[in-house]
Design an enzyme around this catalytic site. Structure first.
Site, PDB file in Angstrom:
ATOM      1  N   CYS A 155       0.492  -1.131   0.028  1.00  0.00           N
ATOM      2  CA  CYS A 155       0.139   0.004  -0.067  1.00  0.00           C
ATOM      3  C   CYS A 155       0.922   1.210  -0.142  1.00  0.00           C
ATOM      4  CB  CYS A 155      -0.786  -0.192   1.546  1.00  0.00           C
ATOM      5  SG  CYS A 155      -0.984  -1.604   1.638  1.00  0.00           S
ATOM      6  N   ARG A 161       0.261   3.841  -5.913  1.00  0.00           N
ATOM      7  CA  ARG A 161       0.746   3.016  -4.704  1.00  0.00           C
ATOM      8  C   ARG A 161      -0.356   1.960  -5.126  1.00  0.00           C
ATOM      9  NH1 ARG A 161       5.492   5.027  -3.323  1.00  0.00           N
ATOM     10  NH2 ARG A 161       5.675   2.489  -2.578  1.00  0.00           N
ATOM     11  N   PHE A 173      -2.976  -2.025  -2.419  1.00  0.00           N
ATOM     12  CA  PHE A 173      -3.131  -2.459  -3.013  1.00  0.00           C
ATOM     13  C   PHE A 173      -3.259  -3.989  -3.236  1.00  0.00           C
ATOM     14  CE2 PHE A 173      -0.824  -2.327  -7.465  1.00  0.00           C
ATOM     15  CZ  PHE A 173      -0.921  -3.789  -8.029  1.00  0.00           C
ATOM     16  N   ASN A 180       2.046  -0.361   5.210  1.00  0.00           N
ATOM     17  CA  ASN A 180       1.988  -0.939   3.792  1.00  0.00           C
ATOM     18  C   ASN A 180       3.672  -1.895   4.396  1.00  0.00           C
ATOM     19  OD1 ASN A 180       3.193  -0.298   1.786  1.00  0.00           O
ATOM     20  ND2 ASN A 180       4.719   1.389   1.674  1.00  0.00           N
ATOM     21  N   GLY A 181       3.663  -3.144   3.692  1.00  0.00           N
ATOM     22  CA  GLY A 181       4.182  -4.519   3.711  1.00  0.00           C
ATOM     23  C   GLY A 181       3.053  -5.949   3.817  1.00  0.00           C
ATOM     24  N   GLU A 202      20.191 -13.470 -17.150  1.00  0.00           N
ATOM     25  CA  GLU A 202      19.971 -12.384 -16.863  1.00  0.00           C
ATOM     26  C   GLU A 202      21.863 -11.604 -17.039  1.00  0.00           C
ATOM     27  OE1 GLU A 202      21.367 -11.869 -12.405  1.00  0.00           O
ATOM     28  OE2 GLU A 202      20.339 -14.227 -12.268  1.00  0.00           O
ATOM     29  N   GLN A 231      12.953 -18.474  -9.617  1.00  0.00           N
ATOM     30  CA  GLN A 231      13.475 -19.209 -10.776  1.00  0.00           C
ATOM     31  C   GLN A 231      13.285 -20.335 -10.400  1.00  0.00           C
ATOM     32  OE1 GLN A 231      17.692 -18.537 -11.468  1.00  0.00           O
ATOM     33  NE2 GLN A 231      18.434 -20.627 -12.624  1.00  0.00           N
ATOM     34  N   LYS A 288      15.338 -22.013  -7.885  1.00  0.00           N
ATOM     35  CA  LYS A 288      15.912 -21.529  -6.841  1.00  0.00           C
ATOM     36  C   LYS A 288      14.781 -20.624  -6.243  1.00  0.00           C
ATOM     37  CE  LYS A 288      20.109 -19.976  -8.643  1.00  0.00           C
ATOM     38  NZ  LYS A 288      20.891 -19.214  -8.834  1.00  0.00           N
ATOM     39  N   GLN A 318      24.639 -15.772  -7.806  1.00  0.00           N
ATOM     40  CA  GLN A 318      26.476 -15.985  -7.589  1.00  0.00           C
ATOM     41  C   GLN A 318      27.115 -16.771  -8.857  1.00  0.00           C
ATOM     42  OE1 GLN A 318      27.993 -16.412  -3.357  1.00  0.00           O
ATOM     43  NE2 GLN A 318      29.303 -15.784  -3.842  1.00  0.00           N
ATOM     44  N   CYS A 338      24.370 -31.292 -24.812  1.00  0.00           N
ATOM     45  CA  CYS A 338      23.580 -30.638 -23.444  1.00  0.00           C
ATOM     46  C   CYS A 338      24.012 -32.815 -23.023  1.00  0.00           C
ATOM     47  CB  CYS A 338      22.975 -30.338 -22.436  1.00  0.00           C
ATOM     48  SG  CYS A 338      22.821 -30.623 -21.216  1.00  0.00           S
ATOM     49  N   CYS A 395      26.982 -27.498 -13.970  1.00  0.00           N
ATOM     50  CA  CYS A 395      27.296 -26.165 -14.626  1.00  0.00           C
ATOM     51  C   CYS A 395      27.971 -25.419 -14.139  1.00  0.00           C
ATOM     52  CB  CYS A 395      26.245 -25.720 -14.882  1.00  0.00           C
ATOM     53  SG  CYS A 395      24.650 -26.715 -15.940  1.00  0.00           S
ATOM     54  N   CYS A 436      32.386 -28.087 -17.846  1.00  0.00           N
ATOM     55  CA  CYS A 436      31.208 -28.789 -18.803  1.00  0.00           C
ATOM     56  C   CYS A 436      31.896 -28.983 -19.699  1.00  0.00           C
ATOM     57  CB  CYS A 436      30.148 -27.480 -19.915  1.00  0.00           C
ATOM     58  SG  CYS A 436      29.111 -28.119 -20.480  1.00  0.00           S
TER      59      CYS A 436
END
Lengths: 1482, 476
Positions: free
Chosen positions: A15, A45, A215, A235-236, A900, A948, A951, A957, A1116, A1122, A1127
């Site tokens: 919110c 918001r 919201f 808010n949260g 990414e 994803q 995970k 990393q 593959c 990986c 590989c």
């Protein structure tokens, strides 16, 4: 209606919040009007559903408007303070006289009387159809005391009356208080004022007004969930609310209060079911306050700051928190809570500080507080100071005292309220105070037998236990999971496998427990709890454990606790968690009766005063088998909750089946306070004995293992955004997949089974099979651990869909272009008659009575347009592999995804269509690697990765060894220096933030579709509804099984659910919400065949992503290495030697997609459909079979429910609201000037509703210039006022924004060469270096350009900066987090955790107090004085900074440079310096 | 797992061969031993694949990555435990198997595969040398009796498995010694018979009774008797009917089926005498370019042949995998066995047209298909190693259509039963008799699988024995 997968309990909200207070305590109408203006300026918001006139909720809290009430009620109104107002929402269908009678009766019992009813005038015509359909009547009731001897406490009597009324009468009170009055409803922000006539009445006055706009993801209209609630506006999101509610229920009988007019029993349930997390929070705050604590005290108990690791906190303040930690677990989660009781108004921010909270104080003694600045026009000259709420800090306005009470003073006072420190010293105990006794344990001859008994596999030892003991880290794996869904497995799977971890996506952020360790705590207390509503020394008579993982010695201490004088008052009983292996009746019956009996035993023990229960399965015998520890823990926990005894004793698990992090997390999540994995410890000893674990003593190895478990638990918690184990215990942040409703209802109350699944007979059967294999092996059966092939394929292990034969057939088929062999491959995958692997294995297509000839069906080419390859970053995979996919997809007219890691500019050249390497989908993930204006402009689709599949809830990393120079270039980082993708997007902590990022990206490329990638879990449909409301064009639902370059094995296997579930839930929820037609639904997650595609389509998917299969086609072989850069087929590696071995070719990938499309055509023909569009979302064409497991009632029919048959796929475009962008007034002139490279300058006023200013223009310039960059400052825009969020996001070279005033969050996000200058208003009189001028997360992911800010900025300034130069006069916590490049100069105070996770770039800190070490995060840094070249550089920057901003701070530093230069330190990481020096020296 | 980067650091290194001049002077095995360290390094080359294709390539499903890791860590006992759990006779396969596992090794895609077979050999030899459990302890006896007919690898595997779960097993062998092809078909220099005897001793001690010179199907031991006297019968007859080359002159003296020649040679070696079909000083022609041909080749060298030409009708296989035989299948590529290093000439694409000679063969006429030329070569010993066409079934009365597949092998159902056959006890079959001429590793795999089926039948519940393959199944 048949049960769908949607469940209202999954709903979330977030919110905008604001407050205005007048320190002079004068009630005015202006204060209310100002608050309503704030609300309206925060409208972006909030959200609306498919029906734009029905808001999610808005409201305002004001002081009791005495004068107004006298006017409307007349003379009946008693003197001020002698009456209260109950503001009821009454369902319109009700019999009002009956309701009034019932209400009055309750008031009467409490010595109160009703003085009159007033229908609150409203204008229903403003409502949209959804909100109008459920609109209640609003009635205000004037109440005063009727009894005078003894005179009831008016406020408490009203509270008790309201609780009783709400539990017995179908009404809801917005407020019922002598001090405050609340107007709220299912309204949009602007509607609030239009709807309630009172709010337009100039006679309505107050000195305080709190506003809130909601919201929500919600599907069902709810008027009562609008905020503010009675004391708070939130808010949260409270992540641990499920546990917090359970604990409150558990406490009910232990609560009593002398000051409340009714016993607690009459007020229960204290936490009303079916309300939102914020509402539950409010109910508990209210209880604590009504029972006698002050409002700030109550709020700080529930949202403690991060005191556990703080080094600066005073002892008394720490004692305050430590004491209260034993009373109540934190309500954990992102929270900015504004609270008000009519006398004080304040706000607190949770320990992570993930919500924006800005305030400013005016010279005419008004305080304004809001999620954003600029929401209320204030004369700059009138500003006394501007601030922001910092993580864990509180801010209080005391109207009666007429002043602001700061954090230090408030907490200092609270800490002195009782001798907390003394109490703790006298009463609180630690196990370190006593010596470990020897514990007698049964001597089982063979460890292998015990391991078999508890279901260990060879992989558990080799891949899980051994590495954890060896290096104290959770093991890492890759390439996702393609093995059997546990509920379909024929192997005896541990019960743990049937629960998956929940994770935060969109509605709240996951946390980084490593880089932001300072906010985490693994501390738990054991022993009984005392009455929450009072305070005494006895309340802290508890034992503190630093970690929930117990060593054998610690367990022994607890077990024999009574033998220690020092530990008086603690009693421990060990209860055996065993059942008869053989005997009459079914296994399930014996198991159930054993659990019942031992629950009875536990209850008896606790009633007799035992306050520590150890549930142990140590003593299995040939006759006695172990009850699965999870079943045991949950059964006992819930039984104790039901008996209201739960807080009287701690549960400790001594469990043989625990070996993985997931197992420990589950036991904690289901109520255990601590766990001793004794068999894992013994297994470690055995590994040492056999030489399989070397270099460590037993003690060291066990310690390492315990530490790894501990870290792993923190990581699992942080995926859900939970920071403390204390609040994780009992929080049940899991989802049950494939367990029968009867088992859940009985042993896991609160869990619903959407599909059914294994019964208790199955659970007992699994245990008994293992028990028999251990204790009574058949002749010839070896007592040896099996390798179940869960992580690596084994011939005799769990089935994997990618196995030697399918990989071989797939590669052969696509390389030789042989559709016949491809069919052999798909048959091997699809035909699961020999062994079920996937949920879709239980589905079959219902052929049409009138099938079509193949040539009547749409072409493969048109089907292929719906296909894309998955997000795999360049970096995680090689250039060869990455561009092979891109070329193939471009040739096919389908889409590849950058992943990414960014994309090299040279790949944007699309001139040769045969070899076009540009990825159509550009991914924007939390690391923002390579996300520049040019990158975004070159996208057809922009994908925001929220999670994803492999995970979810975790960051990533990329190890330094994989950052070869070409990778570093694309990612804008340093070769050889490791990179971190944070778990959250630091500009998405809630759903309204996501809406903002979508808006930003749409500005950055208005031609691209914006995707939001979610991972399947329960409630994903509800989240998707919110995402659709946030204007995403495409929603991607990923299955849990998706591939990855590296993920902890526990995440690979135990987080998320199959896409079949998430997709069906999303499709159903969107459809029932009227939102399905607004978005394209995409699916991915181990799609392998045409059958997979057609089933996904029937469940609602329009587009389809493939990742693993095209990689297999490219060579593959599922090495699953990986993460090791080894590989052997040149795909997941950057090693040139290995890349030479890459054998893939675009043609193979093309063949694959053509074959898939051809199969889809065959299925369409079978279904009698000409196009895919005809069948999308038509689940009636599917039928369900059941498993052959007689001990399972798995039934997938809920997946096939069709909700709104007319809404099956996207048909309308989202309205992104770009038309309202401020940029339009200068965009065309600016772009045309840019194209001619002539200067352009423009000035305009700006307001907080003007978001992403400059972004649209920037993208137009980037698009028009192609590869060319403009010279600096060619296009200059001068802004005056408070800019909205994301100022200058992704702005390219040549653009300069000069803002005079202040800015909100995310200024300079993704800056791509542009310049942003922010300086205070020229009329401002405050000192810039002490006042906040820009919000949180400034310069997030900036790759180049400059941000000059004359003033202090919020948290996380420069997070993931990889090339920009940022100068500020002070920052909040976590500045320069994850920074990989660029320069940051900070000329003033910094918060905690400076430079956490930073790997590159340079930070210059002006540090005259030499306090840098107090602020710096744990890490390896080089902290040096300025060297010659730094001197030049910093002085040069500051000179330009002064030119641009007139910064007095910088001016004074430059004025005495020879002296001041000594106060600067340069901070770089050692790794960065080492690599840079190496590069310099060649 | 083993060493993560082992495959990048170490090249493939098999055992050294004893020098040709030395090894031709005796009948001992060709390979020298490798040091434990050398073997460990080869184990380190294993990549511990997410999908160990080797395990699929191996019909036995040997846990190759697991024992490779143990070998890398020098845990020979654990390696042996793993290996013997899936393979009754790694000491045989480690010497004789053409290693389809290595064809399927992932490292073989772009490098040389791991020396899986040799590692297996080393593990087996360490097990015998150090006395690791090579025989299963049997706690209880079931009292059930099983007859196994044929003592080749399939029969022996079935026998060993059935004995391991406590059945009384009797093995019937028509020859004078146990071992089938292992005994007389494989030359000493590939499998020293002491290795076979060592294994048979282990089996005998674990309760297997061997009967030699027991020709099941003859008047003395008709099949019905076994069905009467035993609770189950397993036929592991092998594929023993040689494929002949029906060209003019094939009746001439001096023209022998390879197996006749090899058996004689093996007996001669055992008895320390010269063979009745001795190749000494003769011009030898071997027809057939396969493994049996190579066995003949090594044998004639050791017997002192004057010259040897090995003739193969098919063209020379390519050195690398052809596209239609992709990894990980066993491709037909050009291979040499150690015997080829010992001398002789190899001809491909060569078709035999005629044998010439008065009584004894003197010359052979062939056509070179590549050049279409006819060539005449002198030959005074011709060995036909053209493979085998199926089991000998007539004597057992199993030659009807109900019993025989289209490939002239025994027909069994999914549980390895010769289901067309009545009688008091069920009859099972396995090995080359069912599959047709194949690899030793398939024979063992089928023997194990059939044993599981027999055990399930006898015990009435699913067997604890492994059943790695189904009848007539393929790896890929």
């Amino acid at each position: 209606m048949t049960k769908t997968l949607y469940d209202p309990s999954f709903e979330h909200d977030a919110c905008g919040v604001g407050m205005v207070a007048d320190l002079s305590a004068t009630p005015t109408n202006a204060t209310i009007l100002d608050a309503l203006t704030i609300l309206e300026n925060l409208e972006h918001r909030g959200a609306t559903g498919s029906d734009v006139d029905s808001g999610d909720g808005a409201g305002v809290l004001i002081q009791m408007p005495d004068a107004f009430l006298r006017e409307v009620y007349g003379d009946v109104v008693p003197p001020a303070g002698e009456y209260g107002i109950a503001h009821w929402m009454i369902p319109k269908i009700s019999n009002v006289p009956d309701i009034q009678r019932a209400i009055d009766a309750v008031f009467e019992r409490l010595g109160l009387t009703s003085l009159g009813w007033r229908d609150v005038p409203v204008d229903s015509t403003v409502l949209g159809p959804t909100s109008r359909a459920s609109e209640p009547a609003f009635v205000q009731q004037l109440i005063a005391r009727s009894a005078h001897e003894p005179a009831p406490d008016l406020e408490r009597a009203l509270y008790c009356a309201r609780k009783v009324i709400e539990h017995t009468v179908d009404v809801y009170a917005s407020s019922c208080s002598p001090h405050v009055l609340i107007y709220k409803g299912m309204l949009t922000a602007p509607q609030l004022r239009q709807y309630f006539d009172d709010l337009r009445d100039a006679r309505l006055t107050s000195a305080i007004a709190v506003v809130h706009s909601r919201f929500s993801t919600n599907v069902l209209p709810r008027w009562d969930l609008a905020q503010p609630f009675r004391y708070i506006a939130h808010n949260g999101e409270i992540n641990t609310v499920r546990g917090n509610r359970n604990w409150m229920t558990a406490r009910e009988t232990s609560l009593h209060s002398d000051v409340l007019p009714l016993p607690i029993a009459e007020l229960t349930p204290l936490v009303t079911t079916g309300l939102s997390d914020s509402a539950s929070f409010d109910e508990v705050v209210e209880l604590l306050v009504q029972a006698g604590r002050s409002l700030p005290h109550a709020v700080l108990m529930m949202i403690p700051e991060a005191w556990e690791r703080s080094t600066f906190m005073s002892e008394s303040r720490r004692d305050f928190y430590r004491y209260h930690a034993g009373l109540m677990e934190p309500w954990d989660g992102p929270a900015s809570v504004t609270f008000c009781d009519g006398k004080v108004v304040g706000a607190v921010l949770d320990r992570n500080g993930l919500r924006p909270a800005r305030y400013w104080v005016t010279k005419d003694r008004r305080v304004v507080f809001a999620s954003e600045v600029g929401v209320l026009p204030v004369d700059p000259a009138n500003i006394e100071r501007k601030g922001r709420l910092q993580p864990g800090r509180v801010f209080l306005v005391d109207i009666e005292q007429g002043r602001i009470i700061d954090d230090e003073e408030l907490k200092g006072e609270l800490a002195q309220k009782a001798p907390y420190g003394e109490w703790l010293r006298d009463q609180q105990r630690s196990l370190d105070e006593i010596d470990a006794p020897t514990m007698l344990t049964p001597n089982h001859a063979s460890i292998v037998r015990q391991q078999m008994n508890f279901g260990y596999s060879e992989e558990d030892l080799r891949l899980i236990v051994r590495p954890m003991a060896q290096v104290s880290e959770e093991p890492i794996g890759s390439m996702g999971s393609d093995s059997t869904v546990p509920t379909l497995s024929k192997l005896p799977r541990p019960l743990f496998d049937f629960f998956t971890q929940l994770f935060a996506q969109v509605t709240n952020p996951p946390l980084d427990a490593i880089r932001e360790e300072l906010v985490t705590s693994t501390r738990v207390t054991i022993g009984g709890e005392d009455n929450l509503l009072t305070e005494s020394a006895n309340h802290c008579h508890q034992i503190v454990l630093p970690s929930p993982i117990l060593s054998i010695d610690e367990l022994a201490k607890i077990r024999y606790i009574e033998e220690f004088e020092r530990m008086e008052g603690f009693t421990t009983v060990v209860i055996g968690g065993l059942f008869e292996a053989h005997g009459v009746g079914k296994g399930a019956e014996r198991l159930a009766s054993a659990i019942d009996a031992l629950c009875d035993q536990v209850v008896d023990e606790v009633r007799c005063g035992t306050n520590i229960i150890i549930l142990s399965d140590r003593n299995t015998t040939p006759e006695l088998a172990a009850i699965p520890s999870l079943l045991l823990a949950s059964a006992v926990h819930h039984r104790l909750v039901d008996e209201h005894l739960r807080t009287s004793a701690a549960l400790i698990m001594e469990s043989g089946d625990v070996r993985e992090v997931h197992h420990v997390a589950l036991l904690l999540g289901f109520g255990a306070s601590a766990v001793c994995p004794y068999l894992a410890y013994e297994s470690i000893d055995a590994l040492i004995e056999t030489g399989d674990l070397t270099g460590l003593s037993s003690f060291e190895a066990r310690y390492q293992y315990g530490k790894a478990l501990n870290k792993g638990v923190v990581k699992i918690m942080s995926k859900m955004g939970v920071s403390t184990v204390a609040s994780y215990v009992g929080s049940q942040l899991f989802e049950a997949v494939g367990i029968s409703e009867t088992v859940l209802a009985r042993y896991f109350p609160g869990f619903t089974s959407r599909l059914g699944g294994i019964t208790l007979e199955h659970i007992a059967g699994s245990v008994l099979t293992l028990h028999a294999s251990a204790y009574a092996p058949a002749p010839g059966e070896r007592v040896e651990l099996r390798n179940n092939g869960e992580y690596q394929w084994r011939r005799d292990g769990e089935i994997h869909l990618f196995n030697p034969r399918t990989v071989q057939k797939l590669q052969h088929a696509t390389r030789a272009k042989r559709f016949d062999i491809f069919k052999e491959y798909t048959t091997l995958v699809d035909d699961q008659s020999h062994g079920l692997v996937t949920l879709r294995g239980l589905m079959s297509l219902v052929p049409s009575a009138t099938p079509l000839a193949l040539d009547e069906v749409e072409s493969t080419a048109s089907i292929i347009k719906r296909f894309s390859t998955g997000a795999m970053s360049y970096g995680s995979i090689s250039e060869e592999a990455h561009s092979t996919l891109a070329i193939a997809m471009n040739r096919l007219g389908a889409k590849s995804n950058t992943g990414e890691g960014g994309e090299d500019d040279e790949r944007f050249d699309t001139s040769d269509p045969r070899w076009n390497r540009r990825s159509a989908i550009k991914q924007v993930a939390s690391g923002r690697f390579g996300v520049t204006s040019r990158f975004l402009v070159n996208a057809d689709d922009i994908q925001i990765k929220m999670a994803q599949g492999a995970k979810p809830g975790e960051g990533g990393q990329l190890a330094g060894i994989k950052i070869w120079p070409w990778i570093a270039k694309t990612r804008h980082s340093t070769p050889g220096v490791g990179l971190i993708s944070p778990p959250p997007h630091h500009d998405i902590y809630s759903i309204e933030d996501l809406a903002q990022l979508i808006y930003d990206l749409k500005n950055a490329n208005d031609q691209a579709r914006i995707h939001v990638k979610l991972v399947s879990e329960q409630g994903v449909g509800t989240i998707a509804a919110g995402v659709a409301k946030a204007h995403a064009d495409v929603i991607l639902i990923s299955g849990h099984d998706g591939g990855t370059g590296a993920a902890p094995l526990t995440s690979l296997k135990h987080a998320g659910t199959p896409w079949e579930l998430g997709l069906a839930e999303t499709h159903q929820t969107l459809a029932s919400n009227g939102l399905r037609s607004r978005v394209v639904l995409q699916v991915d997650g181990q799609l392998k065949t045409g059958r997979d595609v057609i089933i996904a389509a029937l469940l609602g998917a329009e587009e389809f992503g493939f990742a693993t299969a095209p990689l297999v086609v490219s060579g593959c072989v599922m090495m699953r290495v990986c993460h090791l850069d080894t590989c052997p087929v040149g795909i997941a590696t950057q090693n040139p030697r290995l890349r030479e071995r890459f054998t893939g070719r675009p043609e193979f990938v093309e063949n694959f997609f053509e074959f898939i499309a051809e199969e889809v055509r065959e299925y369409l023909a079978l279904l009698g459909a000409r196009t895919l569009d005809e069948v999308i979302g038509d689940a009636t064409r599917l039928s369900i079979t059941s498993t052959d497991d007689v001990n399972s009632d798995l039934d997938l029919s809920a997946l096939l429910v069709t909700v709104a048959p007319d809404q099956r796929h996207q048909s309308v475009k989202q309205e992104h609201g770009l038309d309202g962008a401020l940029d339009w007034i200068f965009l065309h002139d600016a772009v045309s000037a840019a194209s001619r490279t002539t200067p352009f300058r423009f000035a305009t006023a700006v307001r907080n509703v003007n978001r992403a200013v400059g972004t649209l223009t920037g993208s137009a310039i980037t698009r028009s210039l192609g590869e060319r960059d403009l010279p600096d400052d060619l296009i200059e825009i001068d802004l005056d006022g408070s800019s909205g969020q994301s100022l200058g996001a992704f702005m390219p070279h040549g653009m300069t924004l000069r803002l005079t005033g202040d800015a909100n969050d995310y200024a300079g996000k993704g800056l791509s060469g542009g310049r942003i200058i922010i300086r205070p208003s020229l009329e401002a009189t405050f000192a810039s270096e002490e006042n906040i001028i820009a919000g949180n997360v400034i310069g997030y992911g900036a790759t180049s350009g400059e941000i000059f800010v004359s003033g202090v900025v919020g948290e996380r300034c420069g997070v993931r900066n990889s090339g920009a130069t940022i100068i500020v006069e002070g920052t909040g916590d976590h500045a320069c987090e994850y920074m990989t490049g660029g320069v940051v100069v900070i000329l003033g105070a910094v918060g905690r955790n400076l430079a956490a996770g930073m790997s590159g770039g340079t930070l210059y800190l002006y540090d005259p107090d030499q306090s840098v070490y107090d602020h710096l995060s744990a890490g390896v840094y080089e902290i040096d004085p300025l060297e010659y070249e730094d001197d030049e550089r910093v002085r040069g920057l500051l000179t330009r900074f002064v030119e641009e901003t007139d910064s007095r701070r910088a001016e004074s530093i430059l004025g005495d440079w020879r002296c001041e230069r000594m106060h600067f330190v340069r901070i770089e990481t050692s790794e960065y310096q080492r690599v840079r020096d190496e590069l310099r020296n060649g | 797992m083993g060493k993560t980067t082992g495959f990048l650091e170490y090249p493939r290194q098999g055992p050294r061969h004893r020098p040709v001049p030395v090894r031709l002077r005796d009948w001992r095995e060709v390979y020298e031993t490798q040091s434990d360290d050398e073997v460990a390094v080869q184990g380190a080359r294993c990549m511990d694949c997410g999908i160990p294709f080797c395990m699929q390539g191996c019909p036995l499903g040997n846990r190759i990555p697991t024992f490779n890791d143990h070998v890398y860590r020098s845990h020979w006992d654990q390696a042996a435990e793993q290996l013997f759990d899936t393979n009754n006779f790694p000491e045989f396969t480690g010497r004789l198997c053409p290693a389809p596992c290595e064809s399927a090794c992932v490292l073989g895609i772009s490098d040389s595969p791991v020396t899986i077979e040799r590692i297996e050999y080393e593990v087996a030899e360490h097990a015998f040398a150090y006395g690791f459990a090579v025989a299963h302890e049997v706690a209880t006896r079931t009292g059930k009796r099983v007859a196994v007919v044929g003592s080749g690898p399939a029969g022996l595997a079935a026998a060993a498995q059935l004995a391991s779960v406590g059945h009384h097993v009797h093995v019937f062998e028509r020859s004078d010694a146990i071992g089938g092809l292992l005994r007389y078909g494989i030359p000493e220099f590939k499998l020293e018979k002491a290795i076979l005897d060592r294994r048979l001793a282990v089996m005998a001690s674990s309760g297997v009774t061997f009967h030699t010179n027991a020709n099941v199907g003859d008047a003395v031991t008709p099949l019905e008797n076994l069905q009467r006297d035993f609770d189950a019968v397993v036929l592991a007859l092998g594929s023993t009917r040689p494929r002949l080359i029906p060209v003019p002159g094939s009746h001439l003296s001096g023209v022998y089926p390879a197996m006749t020649y090899l058996e004689a040679a093996n007996r001669a070696v055992r008895d320390g005498q010269s063979s009745p079909i001795d190749a000494r000083d003769r011009h030898v022609i071997i027809l057939g370019g396969g493994d049996t041909g190579a066995d003949c080749l090594g044998t004639v060298h050791r017997q002192g042949a004057n010259s040897v030409i090995q003739i193969e009708i098919l063209e020379r296989p390519p050195d690398d995998r052809p596209d239609d035989q992709p990894w990980p299948t066993m491709a037909r590529i050009f291979k040499s066995s150690p015997a080829h290093d010992e001398g002789g000439e190899r001809r491909f694409s060569t078709e035999t047209l005629e044998f010439h000679g008065a009584e004894r063969v003197e010359r052979i006429v062939v056509r070179d298909d590549a050049t279409n030329e006819t060539v005449v070569m002198s030959a005074d010993l011709v060995l036909i190693a053209a493979g085998f066409v199926g089991p000998e079934l007539d004597q057992l009365g199993l030659s009807g259509d109900a019993f025989v597949t289209s490939r002239a092998t025994l027909s069994v159902d999914g549980d390895w039963r010769v289901d067309a056959l009545g009688g008091p006890a069920p009859v099972f079959a396995c090995g080359d008799a069912v599959r047709g001429q194949s690899l030793i590793v398939w024979a063992i795999a089928e023997g194990r699988s059939a044993a599981a089926a027999v055990d399930a039948h006898l015990s009435g519940h699913p067997s604890v024995l492994a059943a790695p393959v189904e009848p007539y199944s393929l790896s890929w």
